[in-house]
Design a protein around this motif. Structure first.
Motif, PDB file in Angstrom:
ATOM      1  N   PHE A 126      -1.525  12.997 -21.212  1.00 33.66           N
ATOM      2  CA  PHE A 126      -1.101  11.625 -21.489  1.00 33.66           C
ATOM      3  C   PHE A 126      -1.726  10.698 -20.445  1.00 33.66           C
ATOM      4  N   PRO A 127      -2.614   9.795 -20.855  1.00 29.19           N
ATOM      5  CA  PRO A 127      -3.290   8.916 -19.892  1.00 29.19           C
ATOM      6  C   PRO A 127      -2.300   8.005 -19.170  1.00 29.19           C
ATOM      7  N   SER A 128      -2.614   7.700 -17.922  1.00 28.10           N
ATOM      8  CA  SER A 128      -1.699   6.871 -17.130  1.00 28.10           C
ATOM      9  C   SER A 128      -2.484   6.032 -16.132  1.00 28.10           C
ATOM     10  N   PHE A 129      -1.802   5.050 -15.566  1.00 27.74           N
ATOM     11  CA  PHE A 129      -2.403   4.229 -14.512  1.00 27.74           C
ATOM     12  C   PHE A 129      -1.297   3.661 -13.627  1.00 27.74           C
ATOM     13  N   VAL A 130      -1.672   3.268 -12.413  1.00 23.22           N
ATOM     14  CA  VAL A 130      -0.734   2.658 -11.474  1.00 23.22           C
ATOM     15  C   VAL A 130      -0.970   1.148 -11.470  1.00 23.22           C
ATOM     16  N   LYS A 131       0.122   0.388 -11.539  1.00 27.28           N
ATOM     17  CA  LYS A 131       0.019  -1.078 -11.538  1.00 27.28           C
ATOM     18  C   LYS A 131       0.907  -1.667 -10.443  1.00 27.28           C
ATOM     19  N   PRO A 132       0.308  -2.166  -9.337  1.00 28.27           N
ATOM     20  CA  PRO A 132       1.112  -2.836  -8.302  1.00 28.27           C
ATOM     21  C   PRO A 132       1.604  -4.184  -8.822  1.00 28.27           C
ATOM     22  N   MET A 133       2.820  -4.548  -8.459  1.00 33.62           N
ATOM     23  CA  MET A 133       3.390  -5.812  -8.895  1.00 33.62           C
ATOM     24  C   MET A 133       3.042  -6.951  -7.925  1.00 33.62           C
ATOM     25  N   THR A 134       2.674  -8.091  -8.489  1.00 35.27           N
ATOM     26  CA  THR A 134       2.431  -9.303  -7.703  1.00 35.27           C
ATOM     27  C   THR A 134       3.392 -10.390  -8.180  1.00 35.27           C
TER      28      THR A 134
ATOM     29  N   PHE B   4      11.858  -7.321 -19.324  1.00 31.56           N
ATOM     30  CA  PHE B   4      11.790  -6.016 -18.644  1.00 31.56           C
ATOM     31  C   PHE B   4      11.782  -6.208 -17.133  1.00 31.56           C
ATOM     32  N   ALA B   5      10.960  -7.153 -16.657  1.00 26.54           N
ATOM     33  CA  ALA B   5      10.849  -7.386 -15.213  1.00 26.54           C
ATOM     34  C   ALA B   5      12.168  -7.867 -14.617  1.00 26.54           C
ATOM     35  N   ILE B   6      12.843  -8.759 -15.328  1.00 25.17           N
ATOM     36  CA  ILE B   6      14.117  -9.293 -14.820  1.00 25.17           C
ATOM     37  C   ILE B   6      15.207  -8.221 -14.864  1.00 25.17           C
ATOM     38  N   GLU B   7      15.282  -7.509 -15.983  1.00 23.86           N
ATOM     39  CA  GLU B   7      16.315  -6.482 -16.136  1.00 23.86           C
ATOM     40  C   GLU B   7      16.189  -5.391 -15.081  1.00 23.86           C
ATOM     41  N   HIS B   8      14.970  -5.051 -14.708  1.00 24.51           N
ATOM     42  CA  HIS B   8      14.750  -3.985 -13.731  1.00 24.51           C
ATOM     43  C   HIS B   8      14.579  -4.513 -12.307  1.00 24.51           C
ATOM     44  N   LYS B   9      14.798  -5.812 -12.144  1.00 28.43           N
ATOM     45  CA  LYS B   9      14.779  -6.450 -10.814  1.00 28.43           C
ATOM     46  C   LYS B   9      13.495  -6.125 -10.042  1.00 28.43           C
ATOM     47  N   LEU B  10      12.375  -6.264 -10.719  1.00 27.92           N
ATOM     48  CA  LEU B  10      11.085  -5.996 -10.073  1.00 27.92           C
ATOM     49  C   LEU B  10      10.745  -7.106  -9.091  1.00 27.92           C
ATOM     50  N   VAL B  11      10.114  -6.731  -7.988  1.00 28.19           N
ATOM     51  CA  VAL B  11       9.713  -7.707  -6.976  1.00 28.19           C
ATOM     52  C   VAL B  11       8.265  -7.460  -6.574  1.00 28.19           C
ATOM     53  N   ASP B  12       7.700  -8.439  -5.913  1.00 22.71           N
ATOM     54  CA  ASP B  12       6.349  -8.326  -5.390  1.00 22.71           C
ATOM     55  C   ASP B  12       6.264  -7.126  -4.452  1.00 22.71           C
ATOM     56  N   GLY B  13       5.301  -6.251  -4.684  1.00 27.70           N
ATOM     57  CA  GLY B  13       5.154  -5.062  -3.843  1.00 27.70           C
ATOM     58  C   GLY B  13       5.573  -3.778  -4.523  1.00 27.70           C
ATOM     59  N   ASP B  14       6.418  -3.876  -5.556  1.00 22.17           N
ATOM     60  CA  ASP B  14       6.767  -2.667  -6.311  1.00 22.17           C
ATOM     61  C   ASP B  14       5.507  -2.128  -6.985  1.00 22.17           C
ATOM     62  N   ALA B  15       5.520  -0.840  -7.298  1.00 20.11           N
ATOM     63  CA  ALA B  15       4.395  -0.240  -8.015  1.00 20.11           C
ATOM     64  C   ALA B  15       4.938   0.509  -9.227  1.00 20.11           C
ATOM     65  N   LEU B  16       4.286   0.331 -10.375  1.00 22.09           N
ATOM     66  CA  LEU B  16       4.726   0.970 -11.607  1.00 22.09           C
ATOM     67  C   LEU B  16       3.659   1.947 -12.094  1.00 22.09           C
ATOM     68  N   VAL B  17       4.122   3.097 -12.570  1.00 27.48           N
ATOM     69  CA  VAL B  17       3.225   4.050 -13.208  1.00 27.48           C
ATOM     70  C   VAL B  17       3.462   3.962 -14.710  1.00 27.48           C
ATOM     71  N   PHE B  18       2.420   3.633 -15.452  1.00 26.11           N
ATOM     72  CA  PHE B  18       2.489   3.557 -16.908  1.00 26.11           C
ATOM     73  C   PHE B  18       1.840   4.807 -17.490  1.00 26.11           C
ATOM     74  N   GLN B  19       2.622   5.570 -18.260  1.00 23.13           N
ATOM     75  CA  GLN B  19       2.104   6.778 -18.899  1.00 23.13           C
ATOM     76  C   GLN B  19       2.185   6.581 -20.419  1.00 23.13           C
TER      77      GLN B  19
ATOM     78  N   GLY C   1       0.816  -1.214   0.000  1.00 25.24           N
ATOM     79  CA  GLY C   1       0.000   0.000   0.000  1.00 25.24           C
ATOM     80  C   GLY C   1       0.844   1.256   0.000  1.00 25.24           C
ATOM     81  N   HIS C   2       1.973   1.195   0.710  1.00 27.09           N
ATOM     82  CA  HIS C   2       2.858   2.355   0.777  1.00 27.09           C
ATOM     83  C   HIS C   2       3.440   2.663  -0.603  1.00 27.09           C
ATOM     84  N   ALA C   3       3.840   1.618  -1.349  1.00 28.30           N
ATOM     85  CA  ALA C   3       4.391   1.814  -2.690  1.00 28.30           C
ATOM     86  C   ALA C   3       3.327   2.377  -3.633  1.00 28.30           C
ATOM     87  N   VAL C   4       2.104   1.889  -3.503  1.00 30.90           N
ATOM     88  CA  VAL C   4       1.009   2.384  -4.348  1.00 30.90           C
ATOM     89  C   VAL C   4       0.739   3.859  -4.056  1.00 30.90           C
TER      90      VAL C   4
END
Length: 208
Positions: free
Chosen positions: A93-101, A157-172, A76-79
């Motif tokens: 530019f439309p955007s959305f937030v996507k929490p990682m699972t 992309f996920a591996i290269e950027h070392k994404l983990v559960d709990g990260d949050a991404l903003v897509f614009q 929740g804090h990351a979101v």
């Protein structure tokens, strides 16, 4: 009829030779059968397919061992932080937030996108979409319209950027086939949060 001794021996010898020849032929056939049943069947292509599953299995096992499970609080804090970054972006530019699972960053590496966003802004057919990170590095992914998500390319992309559960991404969405992506780490130090958010926003704005 009386057969002479010499003639008898001749016939006897001939039969012995015939019997010997038959025995040799029988032994030869038996040997061939034995060789066919005991010789290992090899194929030059056999080793290659055995190697591929082994590499995949080891990789998946490593993923499972390295999994990080975020708590609801951390997630929740990351979101919340991602929402702050999103609110500072240009509304044009439309955007959305996507929490990682876990399914996004390990194992299946499938990223589902908001259905309504896809219907409103993304192509109506399968298409390659580019993801551009804060450093301007681009990654190509495959958008599947029927599943409203990213498949091929997202794993890299996920591996290269070392994404983990709990990260949050903003897509614009800055063009019909390109997203600017802001990565908010679930485990960034709180003391650096404001500084990092400002840095991310300024860097991305400068590239637009």
């Amino acid at each position: 009829m009386v057969v002479s001794k010499s003639r008898y021996e001749e016939i006897r010898q001939k039969r012995l030779e015939e019997n010997k020849k038959r025995m040799e032929e029988l032994n030869l056939k038996k040997l061939v059968v034995d060789l066919r049943t005991t010789s290992p069947k090899t194929s030059p292509l056999a080793p290659e397919p055995l190697e591929r599953p082994r590499r995949t299995y080891c990789y998946r096992q490593q993923d499972l061992l390295n999994r990080i499970y975020a708590s609801d609080e951390v997630r929740g804090h990351a979101v919340d932080r991602a929402g702050k970054i999103q609110s500072g972006l240009e509304a044009d530019f439309p955007s959305f937030v996507k929490p990682m699972t876990q399914s996004h960053v390990t194992g299946g590496f499938w990223l589902g996108l908001p259905v309504q966003f896809c219907k409103d802004h993304l192509p109506s057919h399968d298409e390659y979409i580019t993801l551009v990170d804060e450093n301007g590095d681009a990654s190509e992914t495959k958008y599947l319209v029927e599943k409203t998500g990213l498949s091929a390319g997202w794993r890299g992309f996920a591996i290269e950027h070392k994404l983990v559960d709990g990260d949050a991404l903003v897509f614009q969405l800055v063009s019909p086939r390109e997203f600017k992506v802001y990565i908010i780490r679930a485990y960034e130090l709180e003391d650096n949060e404001d500084k990092e958010m400002k840095k991310k926003t300024m860097k991305m704005m400068a590239r637009m």
